[in-house]
Design a protein around this motif. Structure first.
Motif, PDB file in Angstrom:
ATOM      1  N   THR A 198      -7.468   4.930   9.211  1.00 47.57           N
ATOM      2  CA  THR A 198      -8.199   4.971   7.647  1.00 47.57           C
ATOM      3  C   THR A 198      -9.425   5.899   7.765  1.00 47.57           C
ATOM      4  O   THR A 198      -9.391   6.522   6.837  1.00 47.57           O
ATOM      5  CB  THR A 198      -8.225   3.639   7.024  1.00 47.57           C
TER       6      THR A 198
ATOM      7  N   GLU B 152      -2.230   5.426   4.217  1.00 49.26           N
ATOM      8  CA  GLU B 152      -2.029   6.431   5.625  1.00 49.26           C
ATOM      9  C   GLU B 152      -2.501   5.709   6.748  1.00 49.26           C
ATOM     10  O   GLU B 152      -1.845   5.881   7.776  1.00 49.26           O
ATOM     11  CB  GLU B 152      -2.709   7.673   5.117  1.00 49.26           C
ATOM     12  N   GLY B 153      -3.787   5.317   6.887  1.00 48.86           N
ATOM     13  CA  GLY B 153      -4.330   4.443   7.969  1.00 48.86           C
ATOM     14  C   GLY B 153      -3.008   3.353   8.738  1.00 48.86           C
ATOM     15  O   GLY B 153      -2.971   3.461   9.800  1.00 48.86           O
TER      16      GLY B 153
ATOM     17  N   SER C 268      -5.450   0.383  12.165  1.00 50.55           N
ATOM     18  CA  SER C 268      -5.335   0.805  10.772  1.00 50.55           C
ATOM     19  C   SER C 268      -6.871   1.301  10.157  1.00 50.55           C
ATOM     20  O   SER C 268      -6.785   2.169   9.468  1.00 50.55           O
ATOM     21  CB  SER C 268      -4.605  -0.310  10.120  1.00 50.55           C
ATOM     22  N   SER C 269      -7.816   0.585  10.887  1.00 52.54           N
ATOM     23  CA  SER C 269      -9.197   1.031  10.423  1.00 52.54           C
ATOM     24  C   SER C 269      -9.321   2.317  10.774  1.00 52.54           C
ATOM     25  O   SER C 269     -10.074   3.179  10.127  1.00 52.54           O
ATOM     26  CB  SER C 269      -9.921  -0.233  10.989  1.00 52.54           C
TER      27      SER C 269
ATOM     28  N   PHE D 105      -7.248   5.586   1.076  1.00 52.14           N
ATOM     29  CA  PHE D 105      -6.796   6.096   2.474  1.00 52.14           C
ATOM     30  C   PHE D 105      -6.134   4.877   3.527  1.00 52.14           C
ATOM     31  O   PHE D 105      -5.559   5.133   4.526  1.00 52.14           O
ATOM     32  CB  PHE D 105      -7.872   6.818   3.385  1.00 52.14           C
ATOM     33  N   ALA D 106      -5.980   3.636   2.792  1.00 52.78           N
ATOM     34  CA  ALA D 106      -5.643   2.403   3.488  1.00 52.78           C
ATOM     35  C   ALA D 106      -4.187   2.546   3.720  1.00 52.78           C
ATOM     36  O   ALA D 106      -3.904   1.926   5.035  1.00 52.78           O
ATOM     37  CB  ALA D 106      -6.177   1.211   3.010  1.00 52.78           C
TER      38      ALA D 106
ATOM     39  N   ARG E  92       0.895  -1.169  -0.162  1.00 56.54           N
ATOM     40  CA  ARG E  92      -0.128  -0.064  -0.061  1.00 56.54           C
ATOM     41  C   ARG E  92       0.913   1.345  -0.035  1.00 56.54           C
ATOM     42  O   ARG E  92       0.528   2.249  -0.782  1.00 56.54           O
ATOM     43  CB  ARG E  92      -0.891   0.134   1.309  1.00 56.54           C
TER      44      ARG E  92
ATOM     45  N   LEU F  97     -12.994   3.623   1.063  1.00 55.69           N
ATOM     46  CA  LEU F  97     -11.837   3.977   2.228  1.00 55.69           C
ATOM     47  C   LEU F  97     -10.774   3.399   1.473  1.00 55.69           C
ATOM     48  O   LEU F  97      -9.513   3.725   2.149  1.00 55.69           O
ATOM     49  CB  LEU F  97     -12.185   3.029   3.165  1.00 55.69           C
ATOM     50  N   ARG F  98     -10.648   2.712   0.433  1.00 55.48           N
ATOM     51  CA  ARG F  98      -9.482   1.819  -0.103  1.00 55.48           C
ATOM     52  C   ARG F  98      -8.102   3.146  -0.287  1.00 55.48           C
ATOM     53  O   ARG F  98      -6.944   2.656  -0.074  1.00 55.48           O
ATOM     54  CB  ARG F  98      -9.720   1.266  -1.418  1.00 55.48           C
TER      55      ARG F  98
END
Length: 463
Positions: free
Chosen positions: A378, A401-402, A374-375, A398-399, A244, A395-396
């Motif tokens: 995100t 960065e999270g 992480s969630s 931003f995964a 990611r 949300l994908r």
């Protein structure tokens, strides 16, 4: 003498192979997890819970298996355990949905729980205390080797045949190791100690309370929770992070994970075992001092590795790899420190209690806890960008960065782990002396009184 030497090293070689397979099997999901997440459209919390699944039953059944280790044949326990987890690893590849895979991974934990208590107990009786850290470091090299082979093999197999095949192929070496376990020489318990005591010699009272009456064990148990949280969180999310954040392919992410999380641990274990044995000759708390210094070094190294910007893979591999090498020192030093404070008849029980706490409070929380963080980060990143849709697809973007933000908990827990190990290093000398004193007293009690020669040959008087 030569034959005995060969039997000892054959046993250690088989234990190394079993431990390698142990970590190969459990790391497969870490290697193919991003593919499973995308196929079943899972959140990071759900993905983390798959890594957590096997640790729950691993911890629960580990305690009775530890008691069995102290009472029954350790090679048969190993044989049964390897067979069970190998067959259930195959079943993991047959799972049709998240629930089925979660359930099967619970069962894998039952089999794998047999490995560490039985192996540690055997090594404690195969090698004297002065060489035990080196022997345990050889055994624990199976951890990074198994992880490295898992990332390598699983990435290649997934790339060619799909993620399910990675589970099927793991059964073949498992059955071989199960057969070899029956060929291990099983020494008499306590036979490698300086003060030779009988295999049945033990203190009076509950075995669990006896283990928990040792102050250093409480610090070691706490250290295991912090350490396993970090190790299992990294194992579950390192490859997804590289895919990611650094935009690597699945195969390349697996190769770098193999180096950072797997191969980097080999020098850490070797150096940790050598330094641990050398330092304990100078001062009783030497092993735990080595562990403390290594963990305090790992925290800033991991922080710098995570802080490398997009594309700086060389910097990430260098700093994160050194950080992981320092973290692996823990296994060679702390595991052997447990042997230093526990009598032979309770070592399986001690390892089982240690693993119970380490997995319930550490390993089981690491993947799902990292997934939850992480969630959380995100969603925060999405909200900051003005996105309120919480669907998987929304949300994908931003995964990355999270997950990147969540991983910074690793160096924080590293500092806490270093403090706990420092506390253990302050109590271990007293606990080692207590054990040696008890073993000396037990040895004296086992020696029958000497009979003067005159009495020995005196005729029996007539009645």
């Amino acid at each position: 003498m030569k034959q005995a030497h060969s039997r000892v090293w054959f046993a250690l070689s088989v234990l190394f192979a079993i431990n390698t397979l142990n970590f190969y099997d459990r790391q497969i999901l870490g290697a193919v997890g991003e593919t499973v997440r995308n196929e079943w459209r899972l959140s990071d919390t759900a993905l983390g819970s798959l890594g957590t699944a096997f640790t729950l039953l691993y911890a629960l059944v580990g305690v009775p298996l530890g008691r069995m280790t102290d009472r029954f044949s350790r090679r048969w326990i190993l044989c049964a355990g390897v067979t069970v987890w190998s067959l259930l690893t195959v079943a993991s590849g047959l799972a049709r949905n998240f629930t089925e895979l979660f359930t099967v991974r619970l069962g894998v934990g039952v089999g794998e729980a047999s490995c560490a208590p039985a192996a540690a107990s055997l090594i404690g009786d195969l090698f004297p205390a002065s060489r035990r850290a080196k022997a345990l470091s050889v055994f624990m090299i199976g951890l990074p080797v198994g992880i490295a082979l898992s990332f390598l093999g699983s990435s290649l197999l997934e790339h060619r045949f799909g993620w399910r095949f990675t589970f099927y192929i793991a059964a073949i070496p498992g059955i071989i190791c199960a057969v070899l376990a029956l060929l291990i020489w099983e020494p008499v318990r306590g036979s490698a100690e300086v003060h030779k005591i009988t295999a049945a010699a033990k203190r009076k009272g509950s075995p669990y309370l006896l283990v928990l009456s040792i102050p250093t064990m409480w610090w070691i148990i706490a250290s295991g929770a912090f350490h396993n949280f970090n190790m299992y969180a990294i194992g579950a999310f390192l490859s997804p992070f590289l895919q990611r954040f650094h935009h690597l392919s699945k195969l390349n992410a697996g190769m770098i994970s193999m180096v950072v999380y797997g191969l980097a641990g080999i020098p850490g274990l070797i150096v940790g075992g050598m330094l641990g044995d050398r330092m304990v000759r100078r001062k009783p708390n030497g092993r735990l001092v080595v562990a403390t210094v290594a963990i305090f070094l790992s925290a800033p190294l991991m922080f710098v590795g995570l802080a490398r910007p997009l594309g700086d893979l060389a910097g990430f591999v260098l700093f994160a790899g050194l950080g992981m090498a320092s973290m692996y020192v823990y296994y060679a030093t702390v595991y052997s420190a447990i042997q230093d404070i526990i009598e032979p008849s309770l070592r399986g029980t001690a390892m089982a209690l240690y693993f119970f706490a380490m997995y319930v409070l550490g390993a089981s929380l690491g993947p799902v806890g990292m997934g939850f963080l992480s969630s959380h980060f995100t969603r925060n990143a999405a909200l900051a960008a003005g996105v309120t849709d919480t669907s998987f697809q929304a949300l994908r973007p931003f995964a990355a960065e999270g997950l990147h933000s969540a991983l910074y908990v690793v160096p924080v827990f590293g500092v806490l782990l270093g403090l706990v190990l420092f506390a253990a290093s302050r109590t271990v000398a007293r606990d080692m002396e207590k054990l040696q004193r008890w073993m000396r007293e037990s040895t004296d009690q086992d020696v029958p009184p000497k009979i003067p020669p005159a009495e020995a040959v005196a005729p029996i008087p007539a009645s």
